[in-house]
Enzyme design. Structure first.
Site, PDB file in Angstrom:
ATOM      1  N   ASP A 190       0.835  -1.032   0.108  1.00 44.91           N
ATOM      2  CA  ASP A 190       0.137  -0.009   0.076  1.00 44.91           C
ATOM      3  C   ASP A 190       0.818   1.109  -0.031  1.00 44.91           C
ATOM      4  O   ASP A 190       1.408   1.749   0.973  1.00 44.91           O
ATOM      5  CB  ASP A 190      -1.063  -0.164   1.116  1.00 44.91           C
ATOM      6  CG  ASP A 190      -1.923   1.082   1.091  1.00 44.91           C
ATOM      7  OD1 ASP A 190      -1.654   2.124   0.376  1.00 44.91           O
ATOM      8  OD2 ASP A 190      -2.932   1.039   2.026  1.00 44.91           O
ATOM      9  N   HIS A 195       0.136   7.816   4.110  1.00 47.37           N
ATOM     10  CA  HIS A 195       0.806   7.326   5.131  1.00 47.37           C
ATOM     11  C   HIS A 195       2.443   7.606   5.119  1.00 47.37           C
ATOM     12  O   HIS A 195       3.371   6.983   5.905  1.00 47.37           O
ATOM     13  CB  HIS A 195       0.630   5.627   5.044  1.00 47.37           C
ATOM     14  CG  HIS A 195      -0.712   5.128   4.885  1.00 47.37           C
ATOM     15  ND1 HIS A 195      -1.526   5.371   5.990  1.00 47.37           N
ATOM     16  CD2 HIS A 195      -1.128   4.619   3.902  1.00 47.37           C
ATOM     17  CE1 HIS A 195      -2.677   4.891   5.635  1.00 47.37           C
ATOM     18  NE2 HIS A 195      -2.649   4.410   4.314  1.00 47.37           N
ATOM     19  N   ILE A 210      -0.694   8.805   8.475  1.00 48.24           N
ATOM     20  CA  ILE A 210      -1.216   7.907   9.389  1.00 48.24           C
ATOM     21  C   ILE A 210      -0.952   6.813   9.265  1.00 48.24           C
ATOM     22  O   ILE A 210      -0.258   6.442   8.058  1.00 48.24           O
ATOM     23  CB  ILE A 210      -2.909   8.235   9.565  1.00 48.24           C
ATOM     24  CG1 ILE A 210      -3.284   7.744   8.218  1.00 48.24           C
ATOM     25  CG2 ILE A 210      -3.375   9.488   9.894  1.00 48.24           C
ATOM     26  CD1 ILE A 210      -4.900   7.648   8.064  1.00 48.24           C
ATOM     27  N   GLY A 213      -4.703   1.388   8.261  1.00 50.99           N
ATOM     28  CA  GLY A 213      -5.537   0.395   8.872  1.00 50.99           C
ATOM     29  C   GLY A 213      -5.146  -1.000   8.965  1.00 50.99           C
ATOM     30  O   GLY A 213      -5.249  -1.817   9.875  1.00 50.99           O
TER      31      GLY A 213
END
Length: 286
Positions: A190, A195, A210, A213
């Site tokens: 990803d 991120h 961040i 997830g």
């Protein structure tokens, strides 16, 4: 363009080909924080294939989520800026080998219309099989397309979330994350700049990048490995959770656990911000 319900429901992509080896297996384990203590022999078994005393390399069960990164039923034509990951549910049929050539089938399971300005939920399934055609894992993902509601599709029939017990947790464990953890985890597939790029994150409304997830999802698997599974990845039959809030790299995740027979319920939170980041977690061991 609004969602075309019939076209979306008909999406499927069968016979996709992927492969992975021990490098990807170890990178994933390191990406979710295993091996932070280089003297912890139990975690080294997931990140180090070389040992004075021979032992097999272990595969984190949730590696299944990146083993065929990019596999899916096809282009959904959603407003990508408004799409977030809603939940993930992995059923394990066989232990994941250290290296494998995969045949992958992806289909759309359901599409739910929450209403105009309320978004849509798309559930899709990906089955990982070995070259013999034996199923290794079935992944069900739920996407929340916040900008694509109001197309006239069904609302009823959405699966209910797993309910964690109302009693106090039977056990809680703190798992720290590294400030650079998202930079490592993104190498598992990803590459979303949310991120890794501070300016991109600010434009998306966050003070800094961040954590993925799905990295937090892997951290919850790691927590159950070290508590109720005795670091045995073959004990996992199912691991599922709903995403509720992001983690920032460097924060400590507290995993609250409830054990009822072979079912482990869990939620994850960041105590420093009083934020619940994972809800309705369920692991089945066997």
């Amino acid at each position: 363009m609004p969602i075309n319900y019939d076209e979306l429901m008909a999406l499927k992509n069968l016979g996709q080909r992927y492969s992975y080896g021990d490098r990807e297996v170890m990178l994933y384990a390191y990406g979710i924080g295993m091996g932070a203590d280089p003297m912890d022999e139990k975690e080294l078994a997931f990140v180090n294939e070389a040992a004075a005393i021979p032992r097999p390399l272990k595969v984190v069960p949730t590696f299944a989520s990146v083993a065929a990164w990019g596999a899916g039923p096809g282009e959904m034509n959603l407003n990508r800026v408004m799409v977030v990951d809603g939940e993930r549910d992995i059923t394990f049929h066989r232990p994941l080998p250290v290296a494998e050539k995969l045949v992958v089938d992806s289909t759309v399971l359901a599409v739910f219309d929450k209403g105009k300005d309320k978004g849509a939920v798309i559930r899709h399934q990906t089955v990982l099989k070995n070259e013999k055609g034996e199923a290794l894992a079935t992944l069900v993902a739920s996407r929340f397309a916040r900008g694509d509601g109001g197309f006239g599709g069904p609302f009823e029939g959405q699966p209910e979330a797993h309910k964690v017990p109302s009693r106090a947790p039977d056990r809680s464990v703190d798992i720290s994350t590294r400030p650079d953890q998202a930079l490592i985890y993104r190498l598992c597939g990803d590459r979303n700049p949310l991120h890794s790029d501070p300016e991109f994150a600010r434009r998306a409304g966050f003070s800094k990048p961040i954590l993925h997830g799905m990295c937090t999802f892997g951290i919850t698997c790691r927590g159950i490995l070290q508590t109720y599974a005795d670091y045995d990845p073959t004990a996992f039959k199912q691991h599922a959770a709903r995403f509720s809030s992001p983690v920032f790299p460097g924060e400590t995740v507290t995993l609250d656990l409830w054990k009822d027979g072979n079912v482990i319920s869990f939620e994850a939170r960041v105590k420093a911000r009083d934020a619940v980041v994972i809800r309705s977690g369920k692991t089945v061991l066997g």
